[in-house]
Design a protein around this motif. Sequence first.
Motif, short mmCIF file in Angstrom:
data_model
loop_
_atom_site.label_atom_id
_atom_site.label_comp_id
_atom_site.label_asym_id
_atom_site.label_seq_id
_atom_site.Cartn_x
_atom_site.Cartn_y
_atom_site.Cartn_z
N GLU A 164 1.02 -1.24 0.11
CA GLU A 164 -0.05 -0.06 -0.07
C GLU A 164 0.73 1.40 0.31
O GLU A 164 0.50 2.13 -0.87
CB GLU A 164 -0.80 -0.10 1.56
N ALA A 165 1.89 1.28 0.81
CA ALA A 165 2.95 2.41 1.09
C ALA A 165 3.67 2.64 -0.38
O ALA A 165 3.72 3.56 -1.12
CB ALA A 165 3.78 2.30 2.01
N ALA A 166 4.01 1.47 -0.75
CA ALA A 166 4.95 1.66 -2.16
C ALA A 166 3.95 1.92 -3.36
O ALA A 166 4.47 2.73 -4.22
CB ALA A 166 5.33 -0.02 -2.49
N ASP A 167 2.93 1.44 -3.48
CA ASP A 167 1.81 2.01 -4.35
C ASP A 167 1.55 3.56 -4.40
O ASP A 167 1.53 4.06 -5.29
CB ASP A 167 0.51 1.29 -4.35
N GLN A 168 1.46 4.12 -3.18
CA GLN A 168 1.50 5.54 -3.05
C GLN A 168 2.81 6.32 -3.74
O GLN A 168 2.58 7.55 -4.40
CB GLN A 168 1.23 5.88 -1.53
N VAL A 169 3.89 5.48 -3.50
CA VAL A 169 5.30 6.07 -4.03
C VAL A 169 5.31 6.11 -5.49
O VAL A 169 5.62 6.94 -6.38
CB VAL A 169 6.50 5.26 -3.51
N LEU A 170 4.58 4.72 -6.08
CA LEU A 170 4.57 4.63 -7.47
C LEU A 170 3.70 5.75 -8.13
O LEU A 170 4.00 6.16 -9.26
CB LEU A 170 4.08 3.00 -7.81
N ALA A 171 2.84 5.97 -7.70
CA ALA A 171 1.98 7.18 -8.07
C ALA A 171 2.60 8.39 -8.08
O ALA A 171 2.43 9.33 -9.03
CB ALA A 171 0.52 7.41 -7.23
N MET A 172 3.75 8.70 -7.28
CA MET A 172 4.33 9.90 -7.36
C MET A 172 5.53 9.78 -8.35
O MET A 172 5.98 10.78 -8.93
CB MET A 172 4.91 10.30 -5.84
N PRO A 192 6.32 6.99 -10.89
CA PRO A 192 6.02 5.72 -11.46
C PRO A 192 7.27 5.37 -12.41
O PRO A 192 7.33 4.11 -12.73
CB PRO A 192 4.71 6.14 -12.55
N ASP A 193 8.22 6.13 -12.74
CA ASP A 193 9.68 5.63 -13.67
C ASP A 193 10.86 5.62 -12.55
O ASP A 193 11.88 5.61 -13.32
CB ASP A 193 9.59 6.44 -14.57
N GLN A 194 10.73 5.51 -11.61
CA GLN A 194 11.81 5.48 -10.50
C GLN A 194 12.37 4.00 -10.29
O GLN A 194 11.46 2.98 -9.76
CB GLN A 194 11.70 6.14 -9.29
#
Length: 514
Positions: free
Chosen positions: A132-140, A142-144
């Motif tokens: 859940e936390a990782a998905d929030q970071v992915l939204a910020m 997405p290409d890291q």
Amino acid sequence: MTTPAAFADTPQLAAARELWSRGNTERAIAAFTAARQAESGNLRVRVEFARALAQVYEIRAAEQLLDEAYAIAGGDVSLASRIAPCYAQIYRPRKGHELLESVAAENDLDGPSLLQLALLRERFGLYDEAIEAADQVLAMAPDQPEVLLVAGRLSRRARRDQTAEGLLKKATTLSAPKAILAQVWSELSLLYDVSGDFAAAISAIEHAKAHSNGADGVERLRQRSKQLSRAFSQLYQQIDDSLITGWKLQPFPPLAEAAGFAQLIGFPRSGTTLIEQIIAANPGIFLSSERALLSGYTLPNACGFSQGQPFSLEVLSGIDARRLASGRGRHVVCSAAIEGDVIGGRLHLDKNPNHTSLVAGIYRLFPESKFVFVRRDPRDVIVSIFQRYFPLTEFSASFLRLDDLVDLYLGEMINWRRFAALIPDQVINVSYEDLVTCHRQVAGDVLRFLGVADDGAVDSYRDRLAGREVNSPSHDAVRRPITAGAVGRWKNYSALIDPFASRLEPLVKMLGYE
């Protein structure tokens, strides 16, 4: 709002850091203390001072420094988010996790803080929450690549294979540091293994090793690893019964804190984590799991040589008795500090598969030790190690090429068998294959050997693991029900193993895996 002064690198702090890097511990601590007093608002002083103290296992003092920094940070979300993950660096990951969770409950975290939260949740087996936390970071972002790696690894561990593959494949298309790409390809290899696509798994392994072998400093570490292996081989050829008897008869002041000492060793990927977690459910065992205390602090200090220097017979035989006695006591104190617990008359169990080459030094320091040695089919060990990513060290540098790995493995097994033959009454051998088919019987045998009463707690060892940190790369596997699915995995990777079959055959036969 974070102020620049809150984490400023000042001349006074830089001077303390320089003293520490040169090994001037006492002067460095005095300099850190002076900087802390002079720069009351600079949280970086406290953070770096805490990290330094943790390296000499003054954990309580380190924890107080971080607590102080956290209190000074007050309600500043950015500062609190930077301090909380530092608790993991001083052996207090749970406290860091709880603090970061409390910050997240009342504030929106930035990307780096959310990623730290995901990693802390992962350490405690909270994979869904970590995703859940990782998905929030992915939204910020997405290409890291690093974010894709963490999210992909978490999805794999949570058995969301399709999602994991998509994230990891995307990461392979991006520009990233070699260490990140090596981990991405290793994770893909593990995914392909589960799906049964072993050709793809082998291809992914080859990609991972290509990135790892291309990292700076690898060749230097490979040569250093070979140098250490030669030194260890020479040492174990020289140790004989008379030396062992002399070491064993040397009197030491009693250590009332522990009922005894035991070492759980083997080789990485041999099953040490599984037996560790099973028997550590017993309340009579104090567990110290995969800490650098013995190899990086206790033994070098007690033996009087620098970290990384190989043992020699001359060094081990010439250690001053007072220095040995002091090292024993210090090890017990530091172990308790790391775990945040008291040993309280329990058996002290040190578990680390990397300690097999150090058994001579461990025996010199703790000659009363009992040794639990975990063995596994050598071919499964080789494949399992080669498929995974390990941070680059003098030891793991030999994992990057199969010929080096086979050399290292065979050398360690030969050294161990020579040493174990000199102390047969202090050794029990545990088979990984027996462990996964009848773990209750194996655990009972080990507890009896260790002299610890079997109270039945091992029957529910997985209940103990819920929400707890498992300090091992295989923490996800050990949380799941035991299966024998990994036995004989090497047969799926014969293309890797066959070129070394003749070299491994004598050991395979000797261990009964023919």
